[in-house]
Enzyme design. Structure first.
Site, PDB file in Angstrom:
ATOM      1  N   ASP A   1       0.259  -1.921   2.921  1.00  0.00           N
ATOM      2  CA  ASP A   1      -0.110  -1.961   4.327  1.00  0.00           C
ATOM      3  C   ASP A   1       0.942  -1.181   5.089  1.00  0.00           C
ATOM      4  O   ASP A   1       2.145  -1.338   4.846  1.00  0.00           O
ATOM      5  CB  ASP A   1      -0.163  -3.414   4.829  1.00  0.00           C
TER       6      ASP A   1
ATOM      7  N   SER B   1      -3.061   3.998   8.854  1.00  0.00           N
ATOM      8  CA  SER B   1      -2.979   2.961   7.823  1.00  0.00           C
ATOM      9  C   SER B   1      -2.648   3.526   6.444  1.00  0.00           C
ATOM     10  O   SER B   1      -2.690   4.733   6.207  1.00  0.00           O
ATOM     11  CB  SER B   1      -4.305   2.217   7.747  1.00  0.00           C
TER      12      SER B   1
ATOM     13  N   ASP C   1      -5.434 -12.063   4.965  1.00  0.00           N
ATOM     14  CA  ASP C   1      -5.332 -12.095   6.431  1.00  0.00           C
ATOM     15  C   ASP C   1      -6.243 -11.083   7.131  1.00  0.00           C
ATOM     16  O   ASP C   1      -6.467 -11.176   8.326  1.00  0.00           O
ATOM     17  CB  ASP C   1      -3.878 -11.826   6.857  1.00  0.00           C
ATOM     18  N   HIS C   2      -6.769 -10.122   6.398  1.00  0.00           N
ATOM     19  CA  HIS C   2      -7.547  -9.055   7.050  1.00  0.00           C
ATOM     20  C   HIS C   2      -9.034  -9.374   7.137  1.00  0.00           C
ATOM     21  O   HIS C   2      -9.637  -9.300   8.195  1.00  0.00           O
ATOM     22  CB  HIS C   2      -7.348  -7.735   6.299  1.00  0.00           C
TER      23      HIS C   2
ATOM     24  N   ARG D   1      -4.504   2.643   3.912  1.00  0.00           N
ATOM     25  CA  ARG D   1      -5.700   2.365   3.101  1.00  0.00           C
ATOM     26  C   ARG D   1      -6.020   3.535   2.172  1.00  0.00           C
ATOM     27  O   ARG D   1      -6.326   4.641   2.617  1.00  0.00           O
ATOM     28  CB  ARG D   1      -6.887   1.970   3.982  1.00  0.00           C
TER      29      ARG D   1
ATOM     30  N   ARG E   1      -2.024  -0.257  17.431  1.00  0.00           N
ATOM     31  CA  ARG E   1      -2.857   0.960  17.296  1.00  0.00           C
ATOM     32  C   ARG E   1      -3.996   0.921  18.305  1.00  0.00           C
ATOM     33  O   ARG E   1      -4.676  -0.100  18.419  1.00  0.00           O
ATOM     34  CB  ARG E   1      -3.436   1.060  15.880  1.00  0.00           C
TER      35      ARG E   1
END
Ligand code: MIC
Ligand code: SF4
Length: 644
Positions: A119, A539, A64-65, A541, A379
Site C-alpha cells: 500500500d 497507489s 480494511d479496504h 495497486r 488523495r
C-alpha cells in the site's frame, strides 16, 4: 562524514549493491504489511512462488479496504486471508479493527526497522523512525519469503523544521505546505528526512500524518528521528522495549535542504483535483460545502478525533452538509467511546462510519452531483470520490470541522476565534486490546485454504517478444494516476478476479479501451500505452499493471513514470520506456500502428530503440538494471523466479 537517519537504517539492511545515489541496492525487509485489496493477490503470488512460510520478523495482513461486502466476493477474500495467515505464520487483523497504517503504527512499528507494505501509504511508519516503503504485492510476497527488496539508493532531502505550530494549524497543514513546495512531480528516487528543533514539538501521530501524505510527493518514503517523543508513544502503547533512539549525526550530509518554520504555516487545503494544488483557507473562504468527511489513514488518530469532538461539542452540523467521521483504529474508537468524546460527535449530527478506508477509496459516501467535499484524507484525484463531477478539498481535521459547522470553507482561526485550540495531551497509556489480531505462533502448513469462486490464480505472461508489432491503444495526458488506470471504488470486489477486473482498465478515461485492447490481443497485435508526465502516480495497486498485461499491453511509453508503478510494470513484463525527446509525445496518435524491430535484442543489449510509426520514428530510452532486464525478458517476475 557522519550519517543521516536514512543512511543509518538503509546501510544496516543492504544485502546487495553499493550505496550511492541512483545505484540499485537490495535491502533486507524486517516487517511487511498487506491490506485485503492488494493482499489477496500478494498471497496468491506467495503461494505461486512456492514459499511455505514467512521469513520476516513480522508480517501482518490487515482487512480494511473492501469492507462494504456488496456481494459475496469481499467476504470470500477475507476468509481466504484469514486461513492463509494461519498457514504461513502471518498476523491477521480482522475486519473492524481499523486501517492498516494506523494500527501498524500503534501496535507493531519499531524504530530502525524496515517495513515493506502493499500500500502506497506504508511510509506512515516513518513517523516512528522506520524506513517504511510502499510496493506492489508481488514485491511484498518476495520480501515475505525472505528475498531482498530492490530500490535505488536514494537522494536524501532534509526538511529542517524550526518553531512550533500556531493554534488551529496542525500536522496536515505541514505536509500540505511541503506539497506546495515540492509538488507531486519530479521527486522520484528521493527520501525526505525531517530534522531540526521543530521535530520535538510534534507527537508521533502528528509525524505520521506528515510521512503518510509524503506518499503524494512521489518520494520513496519520509522519516522522522526516533527521540523522546517516540519513546513516550511506545511507552503509552505498552511497547517501550521496542524503542531505540535514531538521530542523524551532527555532520551528516544531505542532497538537498529545505528550511521550514512551523510558526509561519497557515491552514491550507489541497484543491481539486491534485494533492499539490494548494491554497490557503483565507483564499478559499466562502465556498459552499456539501459534504465533510473526517478519517482515513492520514487523520484519524486519537489526537485528531479528540480535537474534532472538542470543537463539535454542543454544536450542530450545518444544514445541507453530510458529515461523516471514521476513527482509524479500534483503539481510538474504543477510547473515544469510553471517555464520552464519541457522544459529542454523535450529538453534533455526524454519521459514524466504519473503521476502514471507506470513503477514501471511493467505495462509499460518494457525494452528490457537482458536490464540494471536504476530506481529511490524502488523495483528491478526479473521480476517486465516486462522483465524477465532485471536487474534493483535502484539509486538516480542524478545518474540516469548521467547514462542517459553517457550511462553507473558512479558516479555522477565524471561525473559532476567541476559542482556544483544544489541547489533547498524549495519553499516558493508550487502551490496549489486541483481541482482533490473530497471532499465529508458527506456520501451520496443514490447514485447508478456502478459495471462493471469485478468486482465480494469478495470470501468467509470455516472454518478451522478438519484435513489437502493435498499436497505440490509448494516449493519455500528464499525471495519470493508478486510480485512472484501474479504478477502485465499486470495482474493488474484483481484485482477485483478473479477467473480470480487466474489463474496467481506463474505464473513466476511455470506456472502450478494454474491449479494444482485448480485440488487438486476440488478433496478435501488441497494445501500447502512450502517456505524459508522472504516469502511474498514486497507489501501489499492481492491478494497474496486471490487468493491462492480461489485455496484452507490452509497452508503456511516457515522458516520466512514477516509482512504484514502474516496478509493477516490470514485475508483470510490461516494458517502461521514456521518450528521448518529450516533444515526440505530441506526434503519436491513438490507433496508430507502430512497431519495433529487434525489440528483445535491444533490451538484451540495453540500447535505445526506435518506435516506427507511419511518418516518424521517435527514439525511446529503456533504462534497466540487469535484474530488471532479466525479469522483462522472462515476461515478469514470477516467470523469471521459476526459471531460476
Ligand atoms: C489508495 O489509497 O489508493 C489505496 C487504495 O490504499 C492503494 C492500494 C490499493 O489500491 O489497494 C494504495 O495507496 O496503494
Ligand atoms: Fe485506505 Fe485511503 Fe489510506 Fe489508501 S489512503 S490506505 S484507501 S485510508
Amino acid at each position: 562524514m557522519g550519517k543521516n537517519i536514512v543512511q543509518k537504517i538503509l546501510d544496516a539492511h543492504i544485502i546487495s549493491g553499493v550505496p550511492g545515489a541512483g545505484c540499485e541496492v537490495g535491502i533486507r525487509i524486517d516487517q511487511t504489511l498487506t491490506q485485503d485489496a492488494t493482499g489477496t493477490m500478494a498471497y496468491l503470488q506467495f503461494e505461486a512462488l512456492g514459499f511455505d512460510r514467512i521469513k520476516t520478523e513480522l508480517s501482518v495482513s490487515y482487512v480494511d479496504h473492501n469492507t462494504i461486502q456488496e456481494g459475496f466476493e469481499n467476504a470470500d477474500d477475507h476468509a481466504y486471508l484469514e486461513i492463509i495467515a494461519r498457514k504461513f505464520g502471518i498476523h491477521y487483523s480482522r475486519p473492524g479493527n481499523g486501517i492498516c497504517h494506523q494500527i501498524h503504527l500503534e501496535r507493531f512499528g519499531v524504530p530502525g526497522k524496515t517495513l515493506l507494505g502493499s500500500d502506497s501509504h506504508t511510509p506512515t511508519g516513518g513517523g516512528i523512525g522506520m524506513i517504511a516503503i510502499g510496493a506492489g504485492g508481488l514485491d511484498v510476497a518476495v520480501a515475505m519469503g525472505g528475498g531482498p527488496f530492490f530500490m535505488n539508493y536514494p537522494r536524501v532531502i532534509k526538511i529542517e523544521l524550526t518553531g512550533s505550530l500556531k493554534p488551529w494549524v496542525s500536522a496536515k497543514d505541514v505536509i500540505l505546505k511541503v506539497l506546495s513546495v515540492l509538488s507531486t512531480k519530479g521527486n522520484v528516487g528521493g527520501i525526505i528526512e525531517y530534522g531540526g528543533p521543530g521535530v520535538a514539538t510534534l507527537t508521533v501521530p502528528e509525524r505520521a500524518t506528515i510521512t503518510n501524505m509524503g506518499a503524494e510527493l512521489g518520494v520513496t518514503t519520509s522519516v522522522f528521528p526516533s527521540d523522546e517523543m517516540t519513546r513516550a508513544f511506545l511507552n503509552a502503547q505498552g511497547r517501550v522495549h521496542s524503542f531505540t533512539p535514531i538521530l542523524a549525526d551532527s555532520d551528516a550530509g544531505y542532497d538537498g535542504h529545505i528550511p521550514m518554520d512551523l510558526s509561519t504555516i497557515e491552514p491550507l487545503a489541497a484543491c481539486p483535483h491534485s494533492p499539490d494544488n494548494i491554497r490557503t483557507l483565507r483564499e478559499l473562504e466562502g465556498i459552499a460545502v456539501d459534504q465533510v468527511l473526517i478519517g482515513s489513514c492520514t487523520n484519524s488518530s486519537y489526537r485528531d478525533i479528540m480535537t474534532v469532538a472538542a470543537v463539535l461539542k454542543g454544536k450542530t452540523v450545518s444544514s445541507g452538509v453530510s458529515f461523516g467521521v471514521a476513527c482509524g483504529s479500534r483503539q481510538v474508537f474504543e477510547m473515544v467511546s469510553r471517555n464520552g468524546a464519541l457522544a459529542d460527535i454523535i450529538a453534533s449530527g455526524a454519521r459514524i462510519l466504519e473503521l476502514a478506508c471507506g470513503f477514501c477509496i471511493g467505495n462509499s459516501q460518494a457525494p452528490k452531483t457537482d458536490a464540494v467535499s471536504v476530506r481529511t484524507s490524502n488523495r483528491n484525484f478526479h473521480g476517486r470520490s465516486g462522483t465524477m463531477s465532485a471536487g474534493v478539498y483535502l484539509t486538516s481535521p480542524e478545518t474540516a470541522a469548521a467547514a462542517a459547522l459553517n457550511g462553507k470553507l473558512v479558516d479555522p482561526r477565524d471561525y473559532f476565534s476567541g476559542t482556544s485550540h483544544p489541547v489533547i495531551p498524549v495519553p499516558e497509556t493508550y487502551l490496549i486490546n489486541d483481541n482482533m489480531i490473530l497471532s499465529p505462533r508458527k506456520a501451520s502448513g496443514d490447514v485447508v485454504v478456502y478459495r471462493g469462486p471469485n478468486i482465480g490464480a494469478p495470470p501468467s505472461n509470455e516472454p518478451c517478444p522478438e519484435d513489437l508489432q502493435g498499436v497505440v491503444t490509448i494516449k493519455v495526458g500528464d499525471k495519470i494516476t493508478t486510480d485512472h488506470i484501474m479504478p477502485a471504488g465499486n470495482r474493488l470486489k474484483y481484485r482477485s478476479n483478473i479477467p473480470k477486473y480487466a474489463e474496467f482498465v481506463f474505464e473513466r478515461e476511455d470506456a472502450a479501451f478494454a474491449a479494444r485492447a482485448a480485440r488487438n490481443r486476440d488478433a496478435g497485435l501488441h497494445n501500447i500505452i502512450v502517456a505524459g508526465e508522472s504516469y502511474g502516480q498514486g497507489s501501489s495497486r499492481e492491478h494497474a499493471a496486471i490487468c493491462p498485461m492480461f489485455l496484452g499491453v507490452k509497452l508503456v511509453v511516457a515522458k516520466s513514470i512514477e516509482r512504484i508503478h514502474r516496478a509493477n510494470l516490470i514485475n508483470f513484463g510490461i516494458v517502461p520506456a521514456l521518450f528521448m525527446n518529450p516533444a515526440d509525445y505530441d506526434l503519436l496518435l491513438r490507433d496508430e500502428k507502430v512497431s519495433i524491430e529487434g525489440f528483445r535484442i535491444a533490451l538484451i543489449e540495453g540500447k535505445p530503440v526506435q518506435l516506427v510509426a507511419a511518418t516518424r520514428r521517435p527514439s525511446l530510452r529503456i533504462d534497466l538494471t540487469d535484474r530488471e532486464r532479466e525479469i522483462l525478458l522472462a515476461g515478469g517476475l514470477i516467470n523469471s523466479t521459476r526459471q531460476r
